[in-house]
Write a protein that holds these residues in place. Structure first.
Motif, PDB file in Angstrom:
ATOM      1  N   GLU A  32       0.799  -1.231   0.000  1.00  0.00           N
ATOM      2  CA  GLU A  32       0.000   0.000   0.000  1.00  0.00           C
ATOM      3  C   GLU A  32       0.832   1.282   0.000  1.00  0.00           C
ATOM      4  O   GLU A  32       0.302   2.346  -0.243  1.00  0.00           O
ATOM      5  CB  GLU A  32      -0.988   0.007   1.159  1.00  0.00           C
ATOM      6  CG  GLU A  32      -0.336  -0.068   2.508  1.00  0.00           C
ATOM      7  CD  GLU A  32      -0.743  -1.275   3.310  1.00  0.00           C
ATOM      8  OE1 GLU A  32      -0.429  -1.291   4.507  1.00  0.00           O
ATOM      9  OE2 GLU A  32      -1.353  -2.198   2.767  1.00  0.00           O
ATOM     10  N   THR A  33       2.127   1.179   0.238  1.00  0.00           N
ATOM     11  CA  THR A  33       2.956   2.386   0.220  1.00  0.00           C
ATOM     12  C   THR A  33       3.682   2.580  -1.117  1.00  0.00           C
ATOM     13  O   THR A  33       4.472   3.513  -1.260  1.00  0.00           O
ATOM     14  CB  THR A  33       4.001   2.346   1.357  1.00  0.00           C
ATOM     15  OG1 THR A  33       4.886   1.244   1.138  1.00  0.00           O
ATOM     16  CG2 THR A  33       3.339   2.248   2.718  1.00  0.00           C
ATOM     17  N   THR A  34       3.411   1.713  -2.071  1.00  0.00           N
ATOM     18  CA  THR A  34       4.093   1.755  -3.363  1.00  0.00           C
ATOM     19  C   THR A  34       4.037   3.131  -4.012  1.00  0.00           C
ATOM     20  O   THR A  34       5.059   3.677  -4.421  1.00  0.00           O
ATOM     21  CB  THR A  34       3.491   0.709  -4.320  1.00  0.00           C
ATOM     22  OG1 THR A  34       3.784  -0.584  -3.808  1.00  0.00           O
ATOM     23  CG2 THR A  34       4.054   0.838  -5.716  1.00  0.00           C
ATOM     24  N   TYR A  35       2.834   3.690  -4.137  1.00  0.00           N
ATOM     25  CA  TYR A  35       2.686   4.980  -4.821  1.00  0.00           C
ATOM     26  C   TYR A  35       3.502   6.059  -4.105  1.00  0.00           C
ATOM     27  O   TYR A  35       4.282   6.778  -4.728  1.00  0.00           O
ATOM     28  CB  TYR A  35       1.220   5.414  -4.866  1.00  0.00           C
ATOM     29  CG  TYR A  35       0.306   4.458  -5.593  1.00  0.00           C
ATOM     30  CD1 TYR A  35       0.348   4.347  -6.978  1.00  0.00           C
ATOM     31  CD2 TYR A  35      -0.620   3.687  -4.902  1.00  0.00           C
ATOM     32  CE1 TYR A  35      -0.497   3.476  -7.649  1.00  0.00           C
ATOM     33  CE2 TYR A  35      -1.478   2.822  -5.568  1.00  0.00           C
ATOM     34  CZ  TYR A  35      -1.409   2.719  -6.944  1.00  0.00           C
ATOM     35  OH  TYR A  35      -2.250   1.875  -7.608  1.00  0.00           O
ATOM     36  N   LYS A  36       3.319   6.137  -2.807  1.00  0.00           N
ATOM     37  CA  LYS A  36       3.996   7.170  -2.012  1.00  0.00           C
ATOM     38  C   LYS A  36       5.514   7.008  -2.060  1.00  0.00           C
ATOM     39  O   LYS A  36       6.243   7.973  -2.298  1.00  0.00           O
ATOM     40  CB  LYS A  36       3.485   7.120  -0.570  1.00  0.00           C
ATOM     41  CG  LYS A  36       4.098   8.161   0.349  1.00  0.00           C
ATOM     42  CD  LYS A  36       3.525   8.079   1.739  1.00  0.00           C
ATOM     43  CE  LYS A  36       3.975   6.784   2.367  1.00  0.00           C
ATOM     44  NZ  LYS A  36       3.595   6.570   3.731  1.00  0.00           N
ATOM     45  N   ASP A  37       5.999   5.787  -1.844  1.00  0.00           N
ATOM     46  CA  ASP A  37       7.437   5.548  -1.794  1.00  0.00           C
ATOM     47  C   ASP A  37       8.126   5.841  -3.128  1.00  0.00           C
ATOM     48  O   ASP A  37       9.144   6.531  -3.171  1.00  0.00           O
ATOM     49  CB  ASP A  37       7.738   4.107  -1.376  1.00  0.00           C
ATOM     50  CG  ASP A  37       7.330   3.806   0.051  1.00  0.00           C
ATOM     51  OD1 ASP A  37       7.078   4.750   0.819  1.00  0.00           O
ATOM     52  OD2 ASP A  37       7.262   2.608   0.394  1.00  0.00           O
ATOM     53  N   LEU A  38       7.572   5.326  -4.205  1.00  0.00           N
ATOM     54  CA  LEU A  38       8.210   5.522  -5.505  1.00  0.00           C
ATOM     55  C   LEU A  38       8.130   6.979  -5.958  1.00  0.00           C
ATOM     56  O   LEU A  38       9.106   7.524  -6.466  1.00  0.00           O
ATOM     57  CB  LEU A  38       7.591   4.610  -6.560  1.00  0.00           C
ATOM     58  CG  LEU A  38       8.296   4.637  -7.910  1.00  0.00           C
ATOM     59  CD1 LEU A  38       9.755   4.235  -7.780  1.00  0.00           C
ATOM     60  CD2 LEU A  38       7.584   3.730  -8.893  1.00  0.00           C
ATOM     61  N   LEU A  39       6.988   7.611  -5.736  1.00  0.00           N
ATOM     62  CA  LEU A  39       6.868   9.019  -6.136  1.00  0.00           C
ATOM     63  C   LEU A  39       7.750   9.917  -5.276  1.00  0.00           C
ATOM     64  O   LEU A  39       8.300  10.896  -5.778  1.00  0.00           O
ATOM     65  CB  LEU A  39       5.411   9.461  -6.112  1.00  0.00           C
ATOM     66  CG  LEU A  39       4.605   8.892  -7.282  1.00  0.00           C
ATOM     67  CD1 LEU A  39       3.113   9.057  -7.050  1.00  0.00           C
ATOM     68  CD2 LEU A  39       5.021   9.530  -8.585  1.00  0.00           C
ATOM     69  N   ARG A  40       7.921   9.588  -4.017  1.00  0.00           N
ATOM     70  CA  ARG A  40       8.827  10.360  -3.161  1.00  0.00           C
ATOM     71  C   ARG A  40      10.255  10.250  -3.682  1.00  0.00           C
ATOM     72  O   ARG A  40      10.974  11.239  -3.780  1.00  0.00           O
ATOM     73  CB  ARG A  40       8.759   9.886  -1.709  1.00  0.00           C
ATOM     74  CG  ARG A  40       9.635  10.752  -0.790  1.00  0.00           C
ATOM     75  CD  ARG A  40       9.696  10.297   0.658  1.00  0.00           C
ATOM     76  NE  ARG A  40       8.412   9.948   1.223  1.00  0.00           N
ATOM     77  CZ  ARG A  40       8.158   8.774   1.807  1.00  0.00           C
ATOM     78  NH1 ARG A  40       9.101   7.853   1.927  1.00  0.00           N
ATOM     79  NH2 ARG A  40       6.981   8.513   2.317  1.00  0.00           N
ATOM     80  N   TYR A  41      10.660   9.034  -4.034  1.00  0.00           N
ATOM     81  CA  TYR A  41      12.014   8.841  -4.568  1.00  0.00           C
ATOM     82  C   TYR A  41      12.191   9.592  -5.895  1.00  0.00           C
ATOM     83  O   TYR A  41      13.157  10.329  -6.080  1.00  0.00           O
ATOM     84  CB  TYR A  41      12.305   7.348  -4.786  1.00  0.00           C
ATOM     85  CG  TYR A  41      13.541   7.133  -5.619  1.00  0.00           C
ATOM     86  CD1 TYR A  41      14.804   7.306  -5.068  1.00  0.00           C
ATOM     87  CD2 TYR A  41      13.447   6.804  -6.965  1.00  0.00           C
ATOM     88  CE1 TYR A  41      15.948   7.152  -5.838  1.00  0.00           C
ATOM     89  CE2 TYR A  41      14.582   6.637  -7.745  1.00  0.00           C
ATOM     90  CZ  TYR A  41      15.822   6.819  -7.175  1.00  0.00           C
ATOM     91  OH  TYR A  41      16.950   6.674  -7.937  1.00  0.00           O
ATOM     92  N   CYS A  42      11.267   9.392  -6.825  1.00  0.00           N
ATOM     93  CA  CYS A  42      11.429   9.970  -8.162  1.00  0.00           C
ATOM     94  C   CYS A  42      11.324  11.489  -8.172  1.00  0.00           C
ATOM     95  O   CYS A  42      12.009  12.150  -8.942  1.00  0.00           O
ATOM     96  CB  CYS A  42      10.397   9.374  -9.116  1.00  0.00           C
ATOM     97  SG  CYS A  42      10.740   7.646  -9.503  1.00  0.00           S
TER      98      CYS A  42
END
Length: 170
Positions: A32-42
């Motif tokens: 469930e944190t996929t969107y947040k984690d990847l967008l934060r990194y990118c």
């Protein structure tokens, strides 16, 4: 990165390549944190020099909006995003504005059905991170990600890059 200059009839051809990131580490793209984690990194301002979105209000709200789309269609499970990287060799790099046009044109491939974010990083070599919500905002169907789907995208990217004199390595 495959760095090479090809001389054909006195012309230097710039090279690029595509990587479909989630194949190598698919477990990262299923929680469930996929969107947040990847967008934060990118979109990290220390790394990202430019960004764009399709069918999202803003980069700041993109993760929540993608998650909401998945929840709205009861598809908030499995692989949640398509993470694609288009990279260029540093010494062969097109200008930032050219890379932005390329990112925008490549993002439009998915934009008729899916929410898309792209972020451009310049280090260690110039590259575009393209994050696509695998759940369609149109009808909730998940992006199938078959070999033929990847081939179709590869051909689209090749067409876009050829317009800038860039050869897509396969």
């Amino acid at each position: 990165l495959r760095r090479s200059l090809t001389k054909e009839k006195g012309m230097i051809t710039t090279m690029a390549y595509i990587k479909f990131a989630e194949r190598a580490s698919s477990y990262k793209y299923k929680d469930e944190t996929t969107y947040k984690d990847l967008l934060r990194y990118c979109s990290n301002p220390e790394k990202s020099v430019a960004a764009g979105t399709f069918h999202l209000k803003s980069l700041a709200t993109a993760a929540a909006e993608m998650q909401y789309t998945a929840q709205q269609f009861h598809k908030d499970y499995g692989t949640r995003i398509q993470h694609i990287i288009i990279a260029f060799a540093k010494k062969e790099t097109p200008t930032l504005s050219m890379v932005q046009f390329i990112a925008d044109a490549c993002g439009r491939f998915f934009a008729d059905r899916y929410q898309v974010v792209y972020c451009i990083h310049w280090e260690p070599n110039p590259h575009i991170h393209m994050i696509v919500n695998r759940v369609s905002f149109v009808d909730g169907k998940k992006y199938p990600d078959r070999f033929s789907d990847r081939q179709e995208f590869w051909l689209h990217v090749r067409y876009v890059l050829n317009g800038y004199g860039i050869f897509l390595y396969k």
